[in-house]
Design an enzyme around this catalytic site. Sequence first.
Site, PDB file in Angstrom:
ATOM      1  N   ASP A  87       0.819  -1.213   0.000  1.00 37.86           N
ATOM      2  CA  ASP A  87       0.000   0.000   0.000  1.00 37.86           C
ATOM      3  C   ASP A  87       0.851   1.261   0.000  1.00 37.86           C
ATOM      4  O   ASP A  87       2.012   1.255   0.388  1.00 37.86           O
ATOM      5  CB  ASP A  87      -0.952   0.022   1.211  1.00 37.86           C
ATOM      6  CG  ASP A  87      -0.220   0.009   2.553  1.00 37.86           C
ATOM      7  OD1 ASP A  87       0.794  -0.705   2.674  1.00 37.86           O
ATOM      8  OD2 ASP A  87      -0.656   0.721   3.474  1.00 37.86           O
ATOM      9  N   GLU A 181       0.185  -1.361   5.569  1.00 38.06           N
ATOM     10  CA  GLU A 181       1.211  -0.888   6.515  1.00 38.06           C
ATOM     11  C   GLU A 181       0.932   0.536   6.943  1.00 38.06           C
ATOM     12  O   GLU A 181       1.113   0.898   8.102  1.00 38.06           O
ATOM     13  CB  GLU A 181       2.604  -0.977   5.866  1.00 38.06           C
ATOM     14  CG  GLU A 181       3.756  -0.700   6.820  1.00 38.06           C
ATOM     15  CD  GLU A 181       4.101   0.777   6.973  1.00 38.06           C
ATOM     16  OE1 GLU A 181       4.799   1.121   7.949  1.00 38.06           O
ATOM     17  OE2 GLU A 181       3.670   1.602   6.151  1.00 38.06           O
TER      18      GLU A 181
HETATM   19 ZN    ZN Z   1       6.500   2.543   4.247  1.00 38.31          ZN
END
Ligand code: ZN
Length: 413
Positions: A87, A181
């Site tokens: 992401d 994340e």
């Molecule tokens: Zn990162």
Amino acid sequence: MKFNDTVNKDYIKEMFIKYAKIQSNSTENNPGKTPSTPEQIELGKIIVHDLKALGVKEVEQDKNGYVIARIKGNTQAPTVAFISHLDTYHSTNGKGVEPIVHENYNGKDIVLPKEGTVIKVSDFPELKEKVGKTLISSSGDTLLGGDDKCGIAISMEVIKFLLNNTELKHGDVCFVFTPDEEIGHGAELLDLRKLNAVCAYTLDSEGFGTITNETFCANYMTVDIKGKDIHPGYAKNKMVNALRIASRFIEKLPTDKRPETTEERQGFLHPVKIEGGVSNVKINLLVRDFAVEGLKELQDIAQNIANNTQKEFQGSEITISIKEQYRNMRYELDKDPRVVEYAVKAMRACGVEPKMSVARGGTDGSRLSYRGLLTPDIPAGFYAFHSKMEWVCLEEMAENAKVIRHLISTWAS
Ligand SMILES: [Zn+2]
């Protein structure tokens, strides 16, 4: 060194540009769902396809979007893993990224074609050291996504190398691509049994030559303030207004222990939320320090302020409660010193004296370390991440790929 450590820079560039163009923002607006956006699944699918085309036999994408690839070892050695995230940051536009390659960088401000975005040397003095190198930026209206597509591109190059070079002796090596994340959920659902690794390294920080082996220790503080409400027309000597007490409490918090006034190894007390009315107010604060003892000191400061404020407002009652959030991953990493030592050794083998660095936050690596997979961070090669001024240095990405080769080799020596 008993292997050729030359890195295929063109392949890193090709893969980086390919993945940077694919939108994969995560979002905070989809709580409880992993991954938080379908685009991350799509990017994962493309990576699985590319890995199979390279000849990777063991690779799968699970139902939560985690991609795990295993490169079989050619000698007896523990399994190590490298983790990058699929992401990109949610609050800067990540749709329609058009990477621009700046060959032989001239050391001047980089003027991007869209939205008047300029990457200024005065804002990023590191640029002065990049003269003659190849930099890549967005076109100015989006982020670039080097965080963490640098990590993905570097992983692909190392995988290609491992599949085609037998002289580097290694145990099993896992490459993991995680969702979400950026919203703090990259570590939770990773199936550690599938990895069965002695340790892992996230490829998820700026530039080149640092090893991040510490994160904050974090507690969440709730200050509960009870006042006394009564009709304001008849309140003389009777009302105790919790809102006034709350405002006094916050005002008394030390100015040199704020996020706005601290850096590096300094901790802070950070009010993040306040709610309530005359009879009751709740204040939430983040408590952050690199040591558990430091958290205790900050909490004592808050408790003293609470005691004094309660005395000032006769009839009020202030109670503080603390919830543990996460701990400095150093406490875990110290249990197996090889994990950081070998990273130091690998960087030195590439002619670089590593700098130890601290993350002023929690990381996927710290969560994984507490789940039992020791995971410090080594750089991926991006700068000015999360912004439209984001840029990466191709030569540094290649250096990072070289470090990973040596790190894999060190674990097998
Ligand atoms: Zn990162």
